[in-house]
Write a protein that holds these residues in place. Structure first.
Motif, PDB file in Angstrom:
ATOM      1  N   THR A 276       1.001  -1.212   0.053  1.00 37.05           N
ATOM      2  CA  THR A 276       0.297   0.078  -0.273  1.00 37.05           C
ATOM      3  C   THR A 276       1.104   1.257   0.323  1.00 37.05           C
ATOM      4  O   THR A 276       1.770   1.502   0.745  1.00 37.05           O
ATOM      5  CB  THR A 276      -0.714  -0.059   1.303  1.00 37.05           C
ATOM      6  OG1 THR A 276      -1.381  -1.006   1.178  1.00 37.05           O
ATOM      7  CG2 THR A 276      -1.349   1.185   1.270  1.00 37.05           C
ATOM      8  N   PHE A 277       0.532   2.206  -0.857  1.00 36.54           N
ATOM      9  CA  PHE A 277       1.425   3.564  -0.725  1.00 36.54           C
ATOM     10  C   PHE A 277       0.822   5.400  -0.698  1.00 36.54           C
ATOM     11  O   PHE A 277      -0.168   4.631  -1.837  1.00 36.54           O
ATOM     12  CB  PHE A 277       2.180   3.050  -2.102  1.00 36.54           C
ATOM     13  CG  PHE A 277       2.993   1.581  -2.638  1.00 36.54           C
ATOM     14  CD1 PHE A 277       4.084   1.772  -1.951  1.00 36.54           C
ATOM     15  CD2 PHE A 277       2.343   0.995  -3.340  1.00 36.54           C
ATOM     16  CE1 PHE A 277       4.492   0.202  -1.964  1.00 36.54           C
ATOM     17  CE2 PHE A 277       2.859  -0.742  -3.027  1.00 36.54           C
ATOM     18  CZ  PHE A 277       4.474  -0.482  -3.258  1.00 36.54           C
ATOM     19  N   ILE A 278       0.527   6.237   0.005  1.00 35.93           N
ATOM     20  CA  ILE A 278       0.370   6.562   0.164  1.00 35.93           C
ATOM     21  C   ILE A 278       1.269   7.820   0.007  1.00 35.93           C
ATOM     22  O   ILE A 278       2.463   7.509   0.287  1.00 35.93           O
ATOM     23  CB  ILE A 278      -0.244   7.289   1.326  1.00 35.93           C
ATOM     24  CG1 ILE A 278      -1.150   6.499   1.739  1.00 35.93           C
ATOM     25  CG2 ILE A 278      -0.911   8.813   1.030  1.00 35.93           C
ATOM     26  CD1 ILE A 278      -2.587   6.575   1.324  1.00 35.93           C
ATOM     27  N   SER A 279       1.542   8.576  -1.199  1.00 36.25           N
ATOM     28  CA  SER A 279       2.129   9.825  -1.627  1.00 36.25           C
ATOM     29  C   SER A 279       1.536  10.551  -1.661  1.00 36.25           C
ATOM     30  O   SER A 279       0.630  11.656  -2.316  1.00 36.25           O
ATOM     31  CB  SER A 279       3.335   9.668  -3.224  1.00 36.25           C
ATOM     32  OG  SER A 279       2.289  10.349  -4.437  1.00 36.25           O
ATOM     33  N   LEU A 280       2.099  12.306  -0.898  1.00 35.94           N
ATOM     34  CA  LEU A 280       1.480  13.694  -1.517  1.00 35.94           C
ATOM     35  C   LEU A 280       2.443  14.327  -1.060  1.00 35.94           C
ATOM     36  O   LEU A 280       3.721  14.611  -1.411  1.00 35.94           O
ATOM     37  CB  LEU A 280       1.564  13.929   0.668  1.00 35.94           C
ATOM     38  CG  LEU A 280       0.958  13.078   1.236  1.00 35.94           C
ATOM     39  CD1 LEU A 280       0.556  13.656   2.900  1.00 35.94           C
ATOM     40  CD2 LEU A 280      -0.783  12.851   0.577  1.00 35.94           C
TER      41      LEU A 280
ATOM     42  N   LEU B  97       6.281  10.296   1.078  1.00 41.26           N
ATOM     43  CA  LEU B  97       5.581   8.924   0.748  1.00 41.26           C
ATOM     44  C   LEU B  97       5.252   7.530   2.070  1.00 41.26           C
ATOM     45  O   LEU B  97       6.548   7.805   2.743  1.00 41.26           O
ATOM     46  CB  LEU B  97       6.581   8.155  -0.315  1.00 41.26           C
ATOM     47  CG  LEU B  97       6.235   7.085  -1.390  1.00 41.26           C
ATOM     48  CD1 LEU B  97       4.926   6.498  -1.840  1.00 41.26           C
ATOM     49  CD2 LEU B  97       7.675   6.783  -2.257  1.00 41.26           C
ATOM     50  N   SER B  98       4.568   7.022   1.623  1.00 41.49           N
ATOM     51  CA  SER B  98       4.084   6.285   3.097  1.00 41.49           C
ATOM     52  C   SER B  98       3.144   4.738   2.904  1.00 41.49           C
ATOM     53  O   SER B  98       3.284   4.271   1.971  1.00 41.49           O
ATOM     54  CB  SER B  98       2.923   6.813   4.579  1.00 41.49           C
ATOM     55  OG  SER B  98       2.570   5.598   5.024  1.00 41.49           O
TER      56      SER B  98
ATOM     57  N   GLN C 144      13.916   4.166   8.870  1.00 39.04           N
ATOM     58  CA  GLN C 144      14.909   2.841   8.040  1.00 39.04           C
ATOM     59  C   GLN C 144      14.833   1.425   7.256  1.00 39.04           C
ATOM     60  O   GLN C 144      15.539   0.986   7.153  1.00 39.04           O
ATOM     61  CB  GLN C 144      15.683   2.683   9.400  1.00 39.04           C
ATOM     62  CG  GLN C 144      16.835   3.475   9.746  1.00 39.04           C
ATOM     63  CD  GLN C 144      17.899   2.757  11.060  1.00 39.04           C
ATOM     64  OE1 GLN C 144      17.080   2.995  12.518  1.00 39.04           O
ATOM     65  NE2 GLN C 144      19.359   2.692  10.609  1.00 39.04           N
ATOM     66  N   ASP C 145      13.361   1.472   8.004  1.00 37.48           N
ATOM     67  CA  ASP C 145      12.240   1.002   7.010  1.00 37.48           C
ATOM     68  C   ASP C 145      11.880   1.170   5.934  1.00 37.48           C
ATOM     69  O   ASP C 145      11.108   0.346   5.218  1.00 37.48           O
ATOM     70  CB  ASP C 145      11.279  -0.019   8.756  1.00 37.48           C
ATOM     71  CG  ASP C 145       9.933   1.111   7.930  1.00 37.48           C
ATOM     72  OD1 ASP C 145      10.318   2.127   8.500  1.00 37.48           O
ATOM     73  OD2 ASP C 145       9.470   0.532   9.240  1.00 37.48           O
ATOM     74  N   GLU C 146      12.325   2.156   5.755  1.00 37.25           N
ATOM     75  CA  GLU C 146      11.375   2.570   3.968  1.00 37.25           C
ATOM     76  C   GLU C 146      10.744   2.437   4.200  1.00 37.25           C
ATOM     77  O   GLU C 146       9.175   2.921   3.224  1.00 37.25           O
ATOM     78  CB  GLU C 146      12.475   2.240   3.270  1.00 37.25           C
ATOM     79  CG  GLU C 146      13.647   2.106   2.959  1.00 37.25           C
ATOM     80  CD  GLU C 146      14.289   1.123   1.773  1.00 37.25           C
ATOM     81  OE1 GLU C 146      13.398   0.464   1.271  1.00 37.25           O
ATOM     82  OE2 GLU C 146      15.255   1.050   1.963  1.00 37.25           O
ATOM     83  N   SER C 147       9.593   2.600   5.223  1.00 37.97           N
ATOM     84  CA  SER C 147       7.939   3.006   5.093  1.00 37.97           C
ATOM     85  C   SER C 147       6.864   4.112   5.458  1.00 37.97           C
ATOM     86  O   SER C 147       6.500   4.556   5.196  1.00 37.97           O
ATOM     87  CB  SER C 147       7.204   2.082   6.568  1.00 37.97           C
ATOM     88  OG  SER C 147       7.822   3.513   7.307  1.00 37.97           O
TER      89      SER C 147
ATOM     90  N   GLU D 105      -3.963   2.980   7.532  1.00 35.20           N
ATOM     91  CA  GLU D 105      -2.504   3.096   8.430  1.00 35.20           C
ATOM     92  C   GLU D 105      -1.446   4.027   7.734  1.00 35.20           C
ATOM     93  O   GLU D 105      -0.975   4.900   8.606  1.00 35.20           O
ATOM     94  CB  GLU D 105      -2.211   1.450   8.771  1.00 35.20           C
ATOM     95  CG  GLU D 105      -3.156   1.189   9.713  1.00 35.20           C
ATOM     96  CD  GLU D 105      -4.330   0.431   8.741  1.00 35.20           C
ATOM     97  OE1 GLU D 105      -4.338   0.824   7.388  1.00 35.20           O
ATOM     98  OE2 GLU D 105      -4.940  -0.248   9.473  1.00 35.20           O
ATOM     99  N   ALA D 106      -1.089   3.415   6.240  1.00 36.77           N
ATOM    100  CA  ALA D 106      -0.821   4.172   5.717  1.00 36.77           C
ATOM    101  C   ALA D 106      -0.705   6.095   5.726  1.00 36.77           C
ATOM    102  O   ALA D 106       0.170   6.933   5.254  1.00 36.77           O
ATOM    103  CB  ALA D 106      -0.582   3.695   4.071  1.00 36.77           C
ATOM    104  N   TYR D 107      -2.108   6.322   4.890  1.00 36.42           N
ATOM    105  CA  TYR D 107      -2.200   7.790   4.639  1.00 36.42           C
ATOM    106  C   TYR D 107      -2.036   8.406   6.462  1.00 36.42           C
ATOM    107  O   TYR D 107      -1.256   9.149   6.309  1.00 36.42           O
ATOM    108  CB  TYR D 107      -3.729   7.432   4.875  1.00 36.42           C
ATOM    109  CG  TYR D 107      -3.752   9.035   4.679  1.00 36.42           C
ATOM    110  CD1 TYR D 107      -3.687   9.538   3.964  1.00 36.42           C
ATOM    111  CD2 TYR D 107      -4.670   9.954   5.615  1.00 36.42           C
ATOM    112  CE1 TYR D 107      -3.777  11.117   3.660  1.00 36.42           C
ATOM    113  CE2 TYR D 107      -5.677  10.552   5.853  1.00 36.42           C
ATOM    114  CZ  TYR D 107      -4.743  12.090   4.995  1.00 36.42           C
ATOM    115  OH  TYR D 107      -5.147  12.897   4.421  1.00 36.42           O
ATOM    116  N   SER D 108      -2.117   7.427   7.724  1.00 35.08           N
ATOM    117  CA  SER D 108      -2.020   8.572   8.919  1.00 35.08           C
ATOM    118  C   SER D 108      -1.248   8.298   8.951  1.00 35.08           C
ATOM    119  O   SER D 108      -0.432   9.904   9.607  1.00 35.08           O
ATOM    120  CB  SER D 108      -3.036   7.944   9.641  1.00 35.08           C
ATOM    121  OG  SER D 108      -2.331   7.269  10.111  1.00 35.08           O
TER     122      SER D 108
END
Lengths: 345, 345
Positions: free
Chosen positions: A18-22, A118-119, A101-104, A128-131
């Protein structure tokens, strides 16, 4: 430290990420395509400085990479990890990357926009990724002033991202839908609903490994939550169809034969191109999610796919490699990762 | 009881079997193509009766099969085992077969000739196989009178077999020579020396599995021993060349890759046609003889090749099978036989 994709997650049988980019830009500074060198330095310094304050807090430790100083194999490996885009690889002057470090969670600086937050999360975890992305956005907005218009929303270099500036996407593994030939039609229908479905590897006409990215297209006239709900609802429909088709396929002996042969080749090959690996890994991943193949998890498989990408493999091995050396090294890593794999009986 | 091919033998890396056949006919009885039904019965009864006297002696126990009464899948399986020829399968009336339990010695009755004595041994054992055939020939000749002419030697239906009536042959596995493209030229040169080299499976232009049969062509003007010496000397030259080329090939990573992938597919496939199996088995057999693949012997591999032939597989499983069932069953037998196979490190 484990990467975000090394975690087991719900719906990972079909959604492998799952990817969220702003997209955000600093008020009073020209967009990247028109920035002077000093503008670039200013933005990179400013963002770095601000993120230094967040370093070691809830986000863990950040790694800061000044992209113009890294060798190109490193830059490509960052693009393979989805941390920067392909265009940034070729023109890295004044570009930067800050990543957990975990690139999340990461922020690319002076790419398409001044800042791309980017999450990332395993499986299907849009909220979760958005928040997480939203948290970092709020923190940064307090310290940097983002260009925002009451009518248009966030101002972005690409007019298609005006508004929320948010692109939410899922990396879907659709081997059964691809096999059935219905991906093209699904993509056309999704386009009418403001969503895109594009192959991650290979070309649209010749996708490799059946990985597709489902993303929202509309960033204006829709809140972030509406966009997420919309994406999530379509994703769930696609996931259900994919699961149903997998179930039908896996009972066919010829399909079991194909899956297990692919496992056999991956467990024994001495030379493997990335394209060949992807095709075979896709079949094995399908076998794992269908209960035919045991001893390897979906997460192991996804980790392997990230790790044996050409530049990632070369960079992590610490140097230049001929194509044969790379194929040898890839085959070796693949054998090692899959040695426990077998028919689950 | 184990079959002749289940014994380890010298030179088995290249020679997977030695065969001596002696064509004999009874005096005063027309050749098979002109025999009446009562002639056929007479010869079959006569041979059977005579061999009954040898039963349980040095030859062990004989199995007697009246070919006209067996189902056709059984007859084809006997042809696959090399005990009768393909023509006998289609016209079995009045034909018979008497065979030792390990199938190393047999006599086909009313095939090309009244009697075809056949001796088989693993590896390269021309003298041993010849003396076994010769022993049975001498015993039978004492009891039946064989048609013999002082000038022409043994009289045979096929004029090319007149003289000794002996065809000696070796089943050679030549993957490296085949790969190098030199088998055709070698066969042409051998023809000038009175020897033939023909593919065992597939066609001459598209041989399957790289198995070739090297045989003497000349039965007249040459004693049995001369013919054997001749064959042996040419075989040794071919074997040396094949070994040399295998040694060169096995050091190439791409060749190791091919061999081990083939092993991986055979260890994992759920469906296998005999043609596909042969091609892959040939690569694995080469890997075993070159020390790349361990855990399986050449003899295991040769046994497997005999056992999974279409009619043999069907007959031993005791009944009719669809092609898919046969492929499934073959894949299962192959997996079971090769499960210990792995890279020998």
């Amino acid at each position: 430290m484990k990467k975000w994709y090394e975690a087991a997650a719900q719906d990972a049988d079909v959604s492998s990420g799952t990817f969220i980019s702003l997209a955000r830009n600093l008020e009073g500074v020209p967009f990247p395509s028109r920035m002077s060198m000093s503008d670039r330095r200013f933005v990179w310094d400013k963002v770095r400085e601000t993120l230094l304050k967040a370093d070691g807090t809830e986000y863990g430790r950040f790694t800061k990479i000044s992209l113009e100083t890294v060798p190109s194999v490193h830059a490509v490996s960052l693009a393979e990890a989805g941390l920067i885009n392909a265009e940034t690889v070729t023109d890295r002057v004044g570009c930067g990357l800050i990543t957990a470090q975990d690139e999340s969670l990461s922020a690319a600086v002076n790419g398409d926009d001044h800042l791309t937050i980017l999450s990332k999360a395993a499986g299907l975890q849009l909220q979760e990724a958005y928040s997480k992305a939203d948290g970092l956005d709020t923190f940064l907005d307090r310290n940097l002033s983002f260009a925002f218009d009451r009518q248009l929303g966030y101002l972005t270099q690409n007019p298609f991202h005006l508004g929320t500036g948010m692109i939410a996407s899922l990396r879907l593994h659709l081997p059964a839908l691809l096999e059935s030939g219905s991906v093209g039609r699904i993509a056309q229908n999704l386009a009418k609903l403001g969503l895109t479905l594009r192959s991650v590897y290979g070309s649209e006409s010749n996708p490799r490994g059946a990985f597709f990215r489902l993303s929202n297209q509309v960033t204006m006239g829709l809140s972030e939550q509406e966009a997420l709900t919309n994406l999530s609802s379509m994703a769930n429909q696609i996931i259900s169809r994919e699961r149903k088709m997998r179930e039908d396929l896996i009972h066919q002996v010829s399909v079991q034969d194909t899956v297990l042969r692919n496992l056999g080749v991956l467990q024994n090959a001495r030379l493997l191109s990335f394209d060949e690996f992807l095709e075979r890994a896709s079949a094995v991943r399908f076998g794992i999610t269908s209960g035919l193949v045991g001893g390897i998890s979906v997460c192991d498989m996804d980790t392997l796919i990230y790790r044996v990408q050409p530049a990632t493999l070369t960079f992590e091995s610490g140097g230049a490699m001929t194509e044969e050396e790379r194929q040898k090294h890839r085959a070796c890593k693949v054998r090692d990762a899959l040695k426990q794999g077998m028919e689950d009986s």
